[in-house]
Scaffold this active site. Structure first.
Site, PDB file in Angstrom:
ATOM      1  CE  LYS A 175      12.882  30.833  79.700  1.00 28.79           C
ATOM      2  NZ  LYS A 175      13.559  29.820  80.512  1.00 28.79           N
ATOM      3  CB  ALA A 206      13.374  32.942  69.200  1.00 33.04           C
TER       4      ALA A 206
END
Length: 338
Positions: A175, A206
């Site tokens: 991530k 984002a």
């Protein structure tokens, strides 16, 4: 939504070819959201990543260690898909939260209810030896608030660096979202990798996935600075505000919205043991089976706002030549920055 022609979507961050200054008022826009959109985003990204490993001969015989996996509903689809392809994979799903009961009782899936720290990762390393490990991390803060603070992100990235250095995976999907420049604390390090963009991410997200295949050499890290942070913010805002609000008119598909265009290019890389007459028919098969699995309605292209009403044409066989002009048409704008 703006109708345009595009040859292909932006698959990775370094392909984004423009920037846009972030506008804080965007957080007040109403996001457009599909049911189970979070699971869809994860499923598509992980199916793309694991199919890439399958192509490189890395996936078969591996143990996938998924840290931060709950609820993990989408993992059942991934598990069933690769099993149908004849691949032997063990799944170790680790999270302090509860997993979806759909994952219980599967002999190739181990569910561990635990929040991970460095000590546990080192213990895990001993348990996994001598397995070939594929690491997927979707760690997030245990705090109560919805959005992670910069300190939360830095803690998560430090933990992910430990996962990579200790477990020494053959490949990883981590991530990754750079802290915003107005919330900057300090420079930090992340592993080198390809920054994969995610279709069906929240409207102004984002977040990306950091994909890496390791060759047995020492893990390479790169330093992220506040100057980098400004670049990430502007490029991701351009992607979300402009690119993802497009309809791709040269995309011959039932839904021509950009995220479906992006999904198409991901799904066409996926292997299947079924025969298809074209990439389009293969993608449609996966698209429909994924949406059915997640109970997401199949939709066609959203009607463009201010589109002129169609009129009956005279019975005379006349045709007007296309003037080949491009018109900017505004439609529903989306969501919030995460």
């Amino acid at each position: 939504m703006e109708p345009v022609s595009m040859d292909k979507p932006f698959m990775y961050f370094d392909e984004i070819d423009d920037e846009l200054e972030y506008e804080p008022e965007s957080v007040n826009e109403t996001p457009k959201k599909l049911p189970h959109q979070g699971q869809l985003k994860l499923l598509l990204g992980e199916l793309f990543f694991l199919s890439k490993l399958q192509r490189h001969g890395i996936l078969d015989g591996s143990t996938i260690v998924y840290i931060g996996s709950a609820p993990g509903t989408h993992i059942k689809y991934l598990r069933d898909h690769f099993m149908s392809m004849g691949l032997v994979i063990k799944w170790m799903l680790i999270d302090g939260r509860t997993h979806d009961p759909i994952l219980e009782g599967l002999r190739d899936v181990i569910l561990i209810t635990k929040f991970v720290d460095e000590a546990y990762i080192r213990q895990l390393k001993k348990q996994l030896y001598p397995s070939r490990v594929i690491l997927i991390s979707d760690v997030r803060s245990k705090r109560g608030q919805k959005e992670p603070t910069t300190q939360d992100l830095l803690s998560n990235y430090s933990l992910q660096n430990i996962m990579v250095s200790v477990l020494k995976p053959a490949a990883s999907s981590l991530k990754w979202r750079c802290p915003f420049p107005d919330q900057w604390i300090k420079d930090f390090y992340v592993p080198h990798g390809n920054e994969m963009l995610q279709p069906f991410a929240p409207s102004y997200s984002a977040e990306m996935r950091l994909l890496s295949i390791y060759s047995g050499t020492p893990i390479r890290l790169k330093c992220i600075t506040q100057q980098d942070s400004s670049k990430y913010e502007k490029k991701m805002y351009y992607l979300n505000k402009i690119i993802r609000n497009r309809i791709i008119i040269n995309f011959d598909y039932s839904n021509q919205e950009y995220d479906f265009f992006h999904m198409y290019h991901m799904l066409k890389t996926v292997y299947s043991n079924k025969s298809f007459t074209s990439n389009k028919s293969k993608v449609l098969h996966f698209h429909q089976s994924i949406f059915r699995f997640l109970k997401i309605p199949i939709t066609n292209t959203e009607k463009i706002h201010h589109e002129p009403t169609q009129r009956k044409v005279p019975s005379k066989n006349t045709m007007l030549k296309s003037r080949n002009t491009k018109k900017s048409v505004r439609g529903n704008k989306q969501g919030r920055r995460t």
